[in-house]
Write a protein that holds these residues in place. Structure first.
Motif, PDB file in Angstrom:
ATOM      1  N   LEU A   1      -9.998   8.784  -0.802  1.00  0.00           N
ATOM      2  CA  LEU A   1     -10.167   9.893   0.138  1.00  0.00           C
ATOM      3  C   LEU A   1     -11.328   9.621   1.092  1.00  0.00           C
ATOM      4  O   LEU A   1     -11.250   9.934   2.285  1.00  0.00           O
ATOM      5  CB  LEU A   1     -10.409  11.189  -0.641  1.00  0.00           C
ATOM      6  N   LEU A   2     -12.391   9.022   0.576  1.00  0.00           N
ATOM      7  CA  LEU A   2     -13.577   8.763   1.393  1.00  0.00           C
ATOM      8  C   LEU A   2     -13.383   7.611   2.363  1.00  0.00           C
ATOM      9  O   LEU A   2     -14.164   7.456   3.310  1.00  0.00           O
ATOM     10  CB  LEU A   2     -14.781   8.473   0.489  1.00  0.00           C
ATOM     11  N   THR A   3     -12.359   6.799   2.150  1.00  0.00           N
ATOM     12  CA  THR A   3     -12.150   5.632   3.014  1.00  0.00           C
ATOM     13  C   THR A   3     -10.892   5.733   3.865  1.00  0.00           C
ATOM     14  O   THR A   3     -10.567   4.801   4.588  1.00  0.00           O
ATOM     15  CB  THR A   3     -12.070   4.343   2.171  1.00  0.00           C
ATOM     16  N   LEU A   4     -10.175   6.854   3.757  1.00  0.00           N
ATOM     17  CA  LEU A   4      -8.954   7.003   4.546  1.00  0.00           C
ATOM     18  C   LEU A   4      -9.278   7.075   6.030  1.00  0.00           C
ATOM     19  O   LEU A   4     -10.298   7.652   6.420  1.00  0.00           O
ATOM     20  CB  LEU A   4      -8.206   8.269   4.130  1.00  0.00           C
TER      21      LEU A   4
ATOM     22  N   GLN B   1       3.857   9.500  -8.346  1.00  0.00           N
ATOM     23  CA  GLN B   1       4.389   8.996  -7.082  1.00  0.00           C
ATOM     24  C   GLN B   1       3.596   9.542  -5.900  1.00  0.00           C
ATOM     25  O   GLN B   1       3.278   8.820  -4.958  1.00  0.00           O
ATOM     26  CB  GLN B   1       5.867   9.375  -6.948  1.00  0.00           C
ATOM     27  N   SER B   2       3.255  10.834  -5.970  1.00  0.00           N
ATOM     28  CA  SER B   2       2.465  11.448  -4.905  1.00  0.00           C
ATOM     29  C   SER B   2       1.062  10.843  -4.839  1.00  0.00           C
ATOM     30  O   SER B   2       0.550  10.541  -3.756  1.00  0.00           O
ATOM     31  CB  SER B   2       2.375  12.961  -5.137  1.00  0.00           C
ATOM     32  N   VAL B   3       0.449  10.663  -6.004  1.00  0.00           N
ATOM     33  CA  VAL B   3      -0.899  10.094  -6.054  1.00  0.00           C
ATOM     34  C   VAL B   3      -0.903   8.648  -5.577  1.00  0.00           C
ATOM     35  O   VAL B   3      -1.751   8.240  -4.771  1.00  0.00           O
ATOM     36  CB  VAL B   3      -1.466  10.197  -7.490  1.00  0.00           C
ATOM     37  N   PHE B   4       0.049   7.856  -6.061  1.00  0.00           N
ATOM     38  CA  PHE B   4       0.096   6.445  -5.672  1.00  0.00           C
ATOM     39  C   PHE B   4       0.417   6.290  -4.185  1.00  0.00           C
ATOM     40  O   PHE B   4      -0.012   5.328  -3.543  1.00  0.00           O
ATOM     41  CB  PHE B   4       1.124   5.694  -6.517  1.00  0.00           C
ATOM     42  N   GLU B   5       1.182   7.231  -3.653  1.00  0.00           N
ATOM     43  CA  GLU B   5       1.476   7.197  -2.221  1.00  0.00           C
ATOM     44  C   GLU B   5       0.186   7.286  -1.408  1.00  0.00           C
ATOM     45  O   GLU B   5       0.007   6.596  -0.414  1.00  0.00           O
ATOM     46  CB  GLU B   5       2.413   8.350  -1.865  1.00  0.00           C
ATOM     47  N   MET B   6      -0.728   8.144  -1.871  1.00  0.00           N
ATOM     48  CA  MET B   6      -2.017   8.268  -1.190  1.00  0.00           C
ATOM     49  C   MET B   6      -2.903   7.054  -1.453  1.00  0.00           C
ATOM     50  O   MET B   6      -3.591   6.557  -0.553  1.00  0.00           O
ATOM     51  CB  MET B   6      -2.724   9.546  -1.655  1.00  0.00           C
ATOM     52  N   LEU B   7      -2.881   6.560  -2.695  1.00  0.00           N
ATOM     53  CA  LEU B   7      -3.692   5.381  -3.017  1.00  0.00           C
ATOM     54  C   LEU B   7      -3.256   4.152  -2.235  1.00  0.00           C
ATOM     55  O   LEU B   7      -4.069   3.263  -1.951  1.00  0.00           O
ATOM     56  CB  LEU B   7      -3.613   5.087  -4.521  1.00  0.00           C
ATOM     57  N   ASP B   8      -1.975   4.096  -1.878  1.00  0.00           N
ATOM     58  CA  ASP B   8      -1.443   2.923  -1.197  1.00  0.00           C
ATOM     59  C   ASP B   8      -1.609   2.982   0.315  1.00  0.00           C
ATOM     60  O   ASP B   8      -1.240   2.031   1.016  1.00  0.00           O
ATOM     61  CB  ASP B   8       0.043   2.746  -1.536  1.00  0.00           C
ATOM     62  N   VAL B   9      -2.137   4.103   0.820  1.00  0.00           N
ATOM     63  CA  VAL B   9      -2.405   4.179   2.259  1.00  0.00           C
ATOM     64  C   VAL B   9      -3.528   3.206   2.601  1.00  0.00           C
ATOM     65  O   VAL B   9      -4.545   3.137   1.895  1.00  0.00           O
ATOM     66  CB  VAL B   9      -2.800   5.617   2.669  1.00  0.00           C
ATOM     67  N   ASP B  10      -3.345   2.440   3.652  1.00  0.00           N
ATOM     68  CA  ASP B  10      -4.383   1.506   4.072  1.00  0.00           C
ATOM     69  C   ASP B  10      -5.637   2.266   4.481  1.00  0.00           C
ATOM     70  O   ASP B  10      -5.571   3.245   5.242  1.00  0.00           O
ATOM     71  CB  ASP B  10      -3.906   0.652   5.241  1.00  0.00           C
TER      72      ASP B  10
END
Length: 583
Positions: A103-106, A311-320
């Motif tokens: 979240l801090l690096t998005l 799936q929802s969490v990993f979707e966010m984790l996988d955002v560059d």
């Protein structure tokens, strides 16, 4: 791209790899526990045969067997529950930590596309659903799965022909579970979305409570919340109906299979000349399958909820994250800025900036003026690389922004915005925030004096230790603005951005603040977006923007003499208020 359910759960369990020792101890505990299930059936055989054979020694030993079985069951249950919970809770902790780090690096574009309510729902609601899949569900699968395996092994060892009939229910059970799993996952995604909507509406109502109350928006917000909450209720009840039908259907199939087994077992040619103890033990073991099978069926809902949440969490984790390809440390730059043929558009939007060309020598003050929506704030927000500009370039001291590391680039810039962001901690911690946290008390007080904040801080109950409340609600707008200015002064950066920095101050406070800002602007490159003449007329350069383009540049006197947009804005604003000019 959304991962499949199997891949999501496999990835979730992959977090447990580093805790393999505790995982193995948990498995060992459940294996011990599972042995006591079939051992219980064997003890029934033991005591029945002892009674039939009038074996008193065996009868006397029976209480010892009972105590021993429950002792082993207790040890196995403790080992299994403790170590599996240890693994699961650490997995959830690691997942939550990674999610917040992400979240801090998005990039800013992510926050532009997603509402705060939906983002916070991922960290609060979705992670809790993952907790269910990684804790209770995982324990149930391992514990009850081991019990089922051991009981089936015992049944096949006792009479494999008869036990084959139990496998007849496998295809229909598999079909029901597969259909229910798909339904659970679909409904879980819908519940997550509805929870995001609920959270979004709540956040908007809280942040905008003054507008809600001033414009009589209570009924409208109540209706919005009612709609979102009712949708969440509707989807949740669909989940309940699916779960309520799934378990009884599987139980019914189990009952049919058990009835068939009992019927066959009572036929003389099936069991042959077995003892009464062996017969009762077999039936007991078969009956014991019901409880773990029901638990495994019930846990499917938690697993599917957890998979959907994962799936929802990993979707966010996988955002560059933000692209930080720079390898140059800016050190302390001079502050020279240059914009070359700069264009910019927000994701999915129309161009906001068009062919911006501007050179700002180090140490100069530049005011950006124009109608609302002309691109002033967007332009200054590109300097800290909150968004990437393309095509075009921004250079600092002759080097492209992308050549600097993000950390060293942002160290060169201090920003004071119209909307002040304060955290629910002390005044001192808000001024010395983040990388400034180690600043000495003397430096914090000096910055506060320069921002004319020291006087009102001293009057607060705990002085600099006073908590400001959530978003600074314990302070007035002018007080919050002065703290933000003190924070920027403490940072002592070579580039200063003032975006409506004095908008929340009264005339007297602004006069003193302006004096402080003029001092701190010396030898710093300053970009000012302001609506008051006292700042604009003293700027080294005034840049007039219209529809994302630079249409005029010059000093205050030059632009008034040249006419054009600046002169129009000046005459309109000063007709009613001689202290203001449009931003």
């Amino acid at each position: 791209m959304t991962t499949s359910g199997f891949e999501a759960y496999k990835r979730l369990l992959g977090y447990a790899r580093k805790y393999w020792g505790a995982f193995a101890l948990g498995i060992l505990g459940f294996i011990i526990n599972a042995q006591t299930e079939w051992a219980g059936a064997q003890v029934v055989k033991y005591i029945i045969d002892a009674i039939q054979n009038k074996n008193q020694h065996a009868k006397d030993f029976f209480p010892v067997l009972i105590v021993l079985i429950f002792l082993l069951r207790g040890v196995g249950t403790f080992l299994g529950n403790y170590f599996m919970s240890l693994v699961a809770r650490n997995v959830v902790y690691e997942l939550r930590r990674q999610l917040f780090d992400k979240l801090l690096t998005l990039p800013s574009a992510y926050f532009h596309r997603h509402s705060p309510g939906h983002i916070s729902a991922k960290l609060v609601y979705d992670v809790e659903q993952v907790t269910g899949a990684a804790t209770e569900a995982l324990k149930t699968i391992v514990r009850e799965g081991t019990v089922v395996t051991c009981l089936l092994g015992y049944l096949f060892w006792t009479n494999w022909r008869l036990s084959l009939s139990l496998l007849l229910i496998a295809p229909p059970v598999s079909f029901i579970v597969r259909k229910a799993s798909k339904r659970f996952r679909t409904l879980s995604h819908r519940i997550q979305n509805s929870m995001g909507d609920v959270s979004h509406i709540v956040n908007e109502s809280i942040n905008g409570y003054t507008v809600v109350k001033s414009y009589g928006g209570e009924a409208f917000e109540r209706a919005r919340f009612e709609t979102a909450s009712r949708e969440n209720l509707r989807q949740s009840m669909k989940m309940v109906v699916t779960a309520s039908l799934n378990t009884p259907l599987v139980q019914l199939l189990m009952a049919v299979a058990m009835s068939f087994v009992v019927y066959m077992a009572l036929q003389p040619h099936i069991l042959g000349n077995v003892s009464a103890g062996e017969f009762v033990a077999y039936i007991t073991a078969a009956g014991l399958l019901s409880k773990p099978m029901r638990a495994l069926t019930d846990v499917n809902e938690k697993i599917q909820r957890g998979i959907a949440a994962a799936q929802s969490v990993f979707e966010m984790l996988d955002v560059d994250g933000e692209q930080d390809g720079g390898d140059r440390d800016a050190g302390r730059c001079r502050g020279e800025l240059e914009f070359r043929h700069l264009d910019f558009a927000y994701p999915g939007g129309e161009p906001v900036l068009r062919d911006i060309n501007l050179h700002i020598p180090a140490g100069k003050t530049v005011a950006l003026v124009g109608r609302s929506g002309s691109g002033k704030s967007t332009l200054v927000n590109l300097i800290p690389r909150f968004y990437e500009c393309a095509p075009g370039q921004i250079l600092v001291d002759g080097q492209p922004l992308q050549s600097y590391t993000l950390e060293s680039l942002r160290r060169q810039i201090a920003t004071v915005n119209q909307k002040v962001v304060l955290f629910d901690t002390s005044i001192a911690a808000n001024i010395a925030y983040g990388a400034l946290a180690d600043a000495p008390a003397e430096a914090i007080e000096s910055a506060s004096r320069a921002a004319y904040a020291h006087e009102f801080i001293q009057k607060l109950p705990d002085g600099y230790a006073t908590r400001v409340g959530q978003d600074g609600t314990e302070l007035s707008g002018g007080q919050r603005q002065r703290l933000a200015i003190a924070r920027a002064l403490l940072k002592d950066a070579p580039i200063l951005i003032l975006d409506e920095a004095t908008s929340a101050l009264d005339n007297e406070s602004e006069y003193f603040i302006q004096e402080a800002l003029e001092t701190v602007m010396k030898n710093r490159t300053t970009l000012v977006i302001a609506h008051r003449l006292s700042t604009i007329e003293k700027a080294d350069l005034i840049v007039v923007m219209e529809k994302g383009r630079i249409v005029q540049t010059g000093t205050h006197t030059e632009l008034l003499a040249a006419g054009g947009l600046y002169a129009q804005l000046h005459s309109r604003q000063f007709a009613d208020d001689p202290d203001a000019v449009s931003a």
